[in-house]
Design a protein around this motif. Structure first.
Motif, PDB file in Angstrom:
ATOM      1  N   ASP A   1       8.284   1.959  11.834  1.00 23.36           N
ATOM      2  CA  ASP A   1       7.582   2.508  12.998  1.00 23.36           C
ATOM      3  C   ASP A   1       6.157   2.922  12.665  1.00 23.36           C
ATOM      4  OD1 ASP A   1       9.818   2.121  14.553  1.00 23.36           O
ATOM      5  OD2 ASP A   1      10.536   4.181  14.366  1.00 23.36           O
ATOM      6  N   TYR A   2       5.900   3.275  11.423  1.00 20.24           N
ATOM      7  CA  TYR A   2       4.564   3.725  11.027  1.00 20.24           C
ATOM      8  C   TYR A   2       3.624   2.556  10.758  1.00 20.24           C
ATOM      9  CZ  TYR A   2       7.312   7.951  10.182  1.00 20.24           C
ATOM     10  OH  TYR A   2       8.176   9.015  10.319  1.00 20.24           O
ATOM     11  N   ILE A   3       4.136   1.520  10.097  1.00 21.30           N
ATOM     12  CA  ILE A   3       3.248   0.422   9.687  1.00 21.30           C
ATOM     13  C   ILE A   3       3.135  -0.673  10.752  1.00 21.30           C
ATOM     14  CG2 ILE A   3       3.834   0.835   7.271  1.00 21.30           C
ATOM     15  CD1 ILE A   3       5.419  -1.807   7.331  1.00 21.30           C
ATOM     16  N   GLY A   4       3.856  -0.518  11.859  1.00 20.29           N
ATOM     17  CA  GLY A   4       3.891  -1.570  12.868  1.00 20.29           C
ATOM     18  C   GLY A   4       2.673  -1.644  13.764  1.00 20.29           C
ATOM     19  N   THR A   5       1.781  -0.669  13.663  1.00 19.71           N
ATOM     20  CA  THR A   5       0.607  -0.647  14.543  1.00 19.71           C
ATOM     21  C   THR A   5      -0.553  -1.414  13.920  1.00 19.71           C
ATOM     22  OG1 THR A   5      -0.223   1.410  13.583  1.00 19.71           O
ATOM     23  CG2 THR A   5       1.278   1.606  15.443  1.00 19.71           C
TER      24      THR A   5
ATOM     25  N   GLU B   1      -5.151   7.711   9.446  1.00 20.36           N
ATOM     26  CA  GLU B   1      -4.738   8.454   8.258  1.00 20.36           C
ATOM     27  C   GLU B   1      -3.411   9.176   8.457  1.00 20.36           C
ATOM     28  OE1 GLU B   1      -7.847  10.996   6.923  1.00 20.36           O
ATOM     29  OE2 GLU B   1      -9.242   9.345   6.479  1.00 20.36           O
ATOM     30  N   GLU B   2      -3.131   9.596   9.676  1.00 13.15           N
ATOM     31  CA  GLU B   2      -1.874  10.306   9.936  1.00 13.15           C
ATOM     32  C   GLU B   2      -0.679   9.368   9.770  1.00 13.15           C
ATOM     33  OE1 GLU B   2       0.794  13.423  11.041  1.00 13.15           O
ATOM     34  OE2 GLU B   2      -1.170  13.270  10.101  1.00 13.15           O
ATOM     35  N   LEU B   3      -0.791   8.144  10.290  1.00 10.89           N
ATOM     36  CA  LEU B   3       0.285   7.175  10.122  1.00 10.89           C
ATOM     37  C   LEU B   3       0.476   6.836   8.646  1.00 10.89           C
ATOM     38  CD1 LEU B   3      -0.232   4.592  13.029  1.00 10.89           C
ATOM     39  CD2 LEU B   3       1.618   6.260  12.784  1.00 10.89           C
ATOM     40  N   GLN B   4      -0.623   6.707   7.921  1.00 10.53           N
ATOM     41  CA  GLN B   4      -0.525   6.432   6.487  1.00 10.53           C
ATOM     42  C   GLN B   4       0.193   7.565   5.767  1.00 10.53           C
ATOM     43  OE1 GLN B   4      -4.426   5.392   4.840  1.00 10.53           O
ATOM     44  NE2 GLN B   4      -4.986   4.513   6.812  1.00 10.53           N
ATOM     45  N   ARG B   5      -0.162   8.792   6.105  1.00 11.59           N
ATOM     46  CA  ARG B   5       0.460   9.955   5.470  1.00 11.59           C
ATOM     47  C   ARG B   5       1.957  10.000   5.748  1.00 11.59           C
ATOM     48  NH1 ARG B   5       2.216  14.850   6.728  1.00 11.59           N
ATOM     49  NH2 ARG B   5       1.695  14.572   8.936  1.00 11.59           N
ATOM     50  N   LEU B   6       2.340   9.773   6.997  1.00 11.05           N
ATOM     51  CA  LEU B   6       3.756   9.813   7.367  1.00 11.05           C
ATOM     52  C   LEU B   6       4.547   8.710   6.666  1.00 11.05           C
ATOM     53  CD1 LEU B   6       3.383  10.496  11.205  1.00 11.05           C
ATOM     54  CD2 LEU B   6       4.279  12.086   9.490  1.00 11.05           C
ATOM     55  N   ALA B   7       3.955   7.531   6.591  1.00  8.77           N
ATOM     56  CA  ALA B   7       4.634   6.408   5.941  1.00  8.77           C
ATOM     57  C   ALA B   7       4.822   6.676   4.454  1.00  8.77           C
ATOM     58  CB  ALA B   7       3.843   5.125   6.154  1.00  8.77           C
ATOM     59  N   VAL B   8       3.775   7.145   3.792  1.00 10.26           N
ATOM     60  CA  VAL B   8       3.867   7.409   2.358  1.00 10.26           C
ATOM     61  C   VAL B   8       4.855   8.539   2.084  1.00 10.26           C
ATOM     62  CG1 VAL B   8       2.601   8.203   0.321  1.00 10.26           C
ATOM     63  CG2 VAL B   8       1.560   6.528   1.869  1.00 10.26           C
ATOM     64  N   ASN B   9       4.853   9.576   2.912  1.00 14.38           N
ATOM     65  CA  ASN B   9       5.800  10.678   2.737  1.00 14.38           C
ATOM     66  C   ASN B   9       7.247  10.187   2.842  1.00 14.38           C
ATOM     67  OD1 ASN B   9       3.750  12.502   2.392  1.00 14.38           O
ATOM     68  ND2 ASN B   9       3.902  13.408   4.431  1.00 14.38           N
ATOM     69  N   LYS B  10       7.499   9.309   3.813  1.00 12.33           N
ATOM     70  CA  LYS B  10       8.850   8.768   3.996  1.00 12.33           C
ATOM     71  C   LYS B  10       9.257   7.930   2.777  1.00 12.33           C
ATOM     72  CE  LYS B  10      12.238   8.648   6.987  1.00 12.33           C
ATOM     73  NZ  LYS B  10      12.878   9.893   7.479  1.00 12.33           N
ATOM     74  N   ALA B  11       8.331   7.127   2.298  1.00 16.92           N
ATOM     75  CA  ALA B  11       8.601   6.292   1.127  1.00 16.92           C
ATOM     76  C   ALA B  11       8.793   7.152  -0.121  1.00 16.92           C
ATOM     77  CB  ALA B  11       7.468   5.295   0.923  1.00 16.92           C
ATOM     78  N   GLU B  12       8.024   8.237  -0.242  1.00 12.26           N
ATOM     79  CA  GLU B  12       8.160   9.135  -1.395  1.00 12.26           C
ATOM     80  C   GLU B  12       9.526   9.816  -1.403  1.00 12.26           C
ATOM     81  OE1 GLU B  12       4.824  11.793  -1.110  1.00 12.26           O
ATOM     82  OE2 GLU B  12       3.727  10.734  -2.698  1.00 12.26           O
ATOM     83  N   GLU B  13      10.031  10.176  -0.227  1.00 10.24           N
ATOM     84  CA  GLU B  13      11.361  10.781  -0.144  1.00 10.24           C
ATOM     85  C   GLU B  13      12.405   9.840  -0.735  1.00 10.24           C
ATOM     86  OE1 GLU B  13      12.247  11.830   3.875  1.00 10.24           O
ATOM     87  OE2 GLU B  13      10.532  13.194   4.072  1.00 10.24           O
ATOM     88  N   LEU B  14      12.285   8.565  -0.395  1.00 16.34           N
ATOM     89  CA  LEU B  14      13.214   7.573  -0.921  1.00 16.34           C
ATOM     90  C   LEU B  14      13.045   7.431  -2.435  1.00 16.34           C
ATOM     91  CD1 LEU B  14      15.288   5.291  -0.652  1.00 16.34           C
ATOM     92  CD2 LEU B  14      13.412   3.767   0.020  1.00 16.34           C
ATOM     93  N   ALA B  15      11.807   7.335  -2.895  1.00 16.39           N
ATOM     94  CA  ALA B  15      11.549   7.192  -4.328  1.00 16.39           C
ATOM     95  C   ALA B  15      12.109   8.371  -5.111  1.00 16.39           C
ATOM     96  CB  ALA B  15      10.043   7.055  -4.573  1.00 16.39           C
TER      97      ALA B  15
ATOM     98  N   TYR C   1       0.831  -1.204   0.000  1.00 12.62           N
ATOM     99  CA  TYR C   1       0.000   0.000   0.000  1.00 12.62           C
ATOM    100  C   TYR C   1       0.865   1.253   0.000  1.00 12.62           C
ATOM    101  CZ  TYR C   1      -3.111   3.597   1.981  1.00 12.62           C
ATOM    102  OH  TYR C   1      -3.815   4.760   2.215  1.00 12.62           O
ATOM    103  N   VAL C   2       1.798   1.328   0.945  1.00  8.21           N
ATOM    104  CA  VAL C   2       2.623   2.527   1.123  1.00  8.21           C
ATOM    105  C   VAL C   2       3.500   2.784  -0.098  1.00  8.21           C
ATOM    106  CG1 VAL C   2       4.562   3.483   2.439  1.00  8.21           C
ATOM    107  CG2 VAL C   2       2.618   2.451   3.638  1.00  8.21           C
ATOM    108  N   TYR C   3       4.221   1.769  -0.546  1.00  6.78           N
ATOM    109  CA  TYR C   3       5.189   2.000  -1.610  1.00  6.78           C
ATOM    110  C   TYR C   3       4.561   2.128  -2.986  1.00  6.78           C
ATOM    111  CZ  TYR C   3       9.281   2.093   1.287  1.00  6.78           C
ATOM    112  OH  TYR C   3      10.223   2.497   2.193  1.00  6.78           O
ATOM    113  N   SER C   4       3.384   1.576  -3.183  1.00 10.34           N
ATOM    114  CA  SER C   4       2.695   1.817  -4.452  1.00 10.34           C
ATOM    115  C   SER C   4       2.233   3.269  -4.533  1.00 10.34           C
ATOM    116  CB  SER C   4       1.511   0.865  -4.623  1.00 10.34           C
ATOM    117  OG  SER C   4       0.527   1.068  -3.623  1.00 10.34           O
ATOM    118  N   LEU C   5       1.766   3.822  -3.428  1.00  9.50           N
ATOM    119  CA  LEU C   5       1.382   5.234  -3.392  1.00  9.50           C
ATOM    120  C   LEU C   5       2.588   6.151  -3.518  1.00  9.50           C
ATOM    121  CD1 LEU C   5      -1.387   5.285  -0.619  1.00  9.50           C
ATOM    122  CD2 LEU C   5      -1.688   5.661  -3.079  1.00  9.50           C
TER     123      LEU C   5
END
Length: 321
Positions: free
Chosen positions: A289-293, A300-314, A33-37
Motif C-alpha cells: 500500500d505504501y509503494i504503490g503510488t 517522505e511520509e510514505l517512505q518512512r512508513l514503508a521502511v518502518n514496516k520492513a524494519e519490523e519484519l527484519a 530501496y525500502v528493504y535495503s534501508l
C-alpha cells in the motif's frame, strides 16, 4: 564471494525476493530501496538487465550500493517461478474474481475484458486456482539458464540462484554444470519437495555440492505461499530445512517458501540451524500500500512508513538468528 560468506558466517543472510518473474521495474526499485534501508543484505531478482538496473537504482537512492548484494535467479523449464498467467478467452466470463486475488495487481478489466499485465505477473497461480471456469492457464516464458546469464554476465552481480525443481535429475545436473562453466561466482540452489522424494532430493544436492567450496541452498518449503503471518504458513520451509540439516550436507541453508516474521523463531524452537531467511510474498505484501503510488519517491511520509514496516519484519527475523 568474501562479502557473501562474511554475511552468512556473521550477520546471517536476510534476502528480499522480488520474484523471478517480476518485471515491474518501478516496484523492484522501490522494494530495493525500502528493504535495503530496513536492514536486508541481499536482493533477489530476475536475470534481466532492466531488473538488475532497477535494483541498483533503488540501492543508490538508499545509499546502500556497497552494503547490499544482488542475486539473480534462473531456472529449469516448467519451474513455477518462471510461469505467466494467460486468459483463455473462450472460457472467461469476465467475472473479475481473479482480480481480487492477484498479489501483484497484474490483472485488470479493460473494455469489459480481463487483461493480464505480463510484466507484473509472477506466476503464483492464485488467479488460476480462484477461477471456477478454468479460464486461466499458465505458460512458461522459458530460456535456458545460460541464455539468461550470457547478456548479464559482466554485470556486478554477487550470486546466481538456480531454481531446479524438476523430476529430471540428469537435466538438473547438466544445467547446473553449464551454469558453473559460465559463472564463476557464488552459486545458490533453490529446491522444493514437489517433484522428488526426500531421499532423491538429498542425493541430488550431494551430487551438486560435492567438490564445491561454496553452495548456498534455498529450501523452498511451499513456493510463493507466504501471504499470511503465522506458523502454519512457514511450517514447510522449516520442515524442509530440518531435512537438510539432518542429512549432514555441508551447505549454507536459507529458508524460503511461505516465510514470514515467524520463520526464524520456529526454526530456533525446532533446533534447525539456519544461515538466513529469504522473504518474498509476505515482504512484498506488507509494504504494497505504501509503494504503490506514483509519487512514492517524492513522499517522505510514505517512505518512512514503508521502511518502518520492513524494519519490523527484519527485526522479528534477526531476533532469533
Amino acid at each position: 564471494m568474501n562479502k557473501l560468506t562474511n554475511i552468512l558466517n556473521n550477520n546471517k543472510c536476510l534476502k528480499l525476493i522480488c520474484a523471478a518473474g517480476n518485471e515491474n521495474i518501478k516496484e523492484i526499485e522501490k522494494l530495493s530501496y525500502v528493504y535495503s534501508l530496513a536492514g536486508f543484505n541481499m536482493i533477489d531478482v530476475s536475470a534481466k538487465q532492466e531488473t538488475i538496473n532497477a535494483v541498483k537504482n533503488g540501492l543508490k537512492r538508499a545509499g546502500k550500493e556497497n552494503a547490499v548484494l544482488i542475486c539473480v535467479s534462473v531456472g529449469m523449464q516448467n519451474d513455477i517461478h518462471l510461469t505467466k498467467a494467460v486468459v483463455n478467452r473462450q472460457k472467461c466470463i469476465n467475472c473479475s474474481s481473479c482480480i481480487t486475488v492477484c498479489p501483484q495487481n497484474a490483472i485488470y478489466m479493460e473494455d469489459e475484458k480481463i487483461q493480464i499485465n505480463e510484466k507484473n505477473c509472477i506466476g503464483c497461480s492464485k488467479c488460476k486456482d480462484k477461477c471456477s471456469f478454468d479460464a486461466i492457464i499458465t505458460e512458461h516464458k522459458y530460456k535456458t539458464p545460460w541464455e539468461m546469464l550470457l547478456p548479464i554476465i559482466s554485470e556486478n552481480i554477487d550470486c546466481v540462484e538456480f531454481h531446479c525443481t524438476s523430476s529430471d535429475e540428469d537435466a538438473i545436473i547438466d544445467s547446473f554444470n553449464k551454469i558453473k562453466s559460465l559463472y564463476k561466482g557464488c552459486l545458490s540452489i533453490c529446491l522444493d519437495r514437489s517433484k522428488l522424494g526426500d531421499d532423491k532430493l538429498i542425493n541430488l544436492i550431494k551430487k551438486m555440492s560435492e567438490n564445491e567450496d561454496f553452495i548456498m541452498l534455498q529450501a523452498d518449503g511451499k513456493p510463493m505461499s507466504g501471504g499470511e503471518d503465522n506458523y502454519k504458513s512457514t511450517l514447510q520451509s522449516v520442515a524442509f530445512g530440518e531435512l537438510i540439516r539432518n542429512s549432514g550436507l555441508n551447505v549454507y541453508l536459507i529458508l524460503s517458501g511461505g516465510t514470514n516474521s515467524k520463520t526464524s523463531k520456529l526454526a530456533k524452537e525446532c533446533n534447525v540451524d539456519i544461515d538466513g531467511v529469504a522473504l518474498g510474498s509476505f515482504a512484498r505484501k506488507i509494504v504494497k500500500d505504501y509503494i504503490g503510488t506514483d509519487d512514492f519517491f517524492e513522499n517522505e511520509e510514505l517512505q518512512r512508513l514503508a521502511v518502518n514496516k520492513a524494519e519490523e519484519l527484519a527485526n522479528c527475523i534477526k531476533e532469533y538468528f
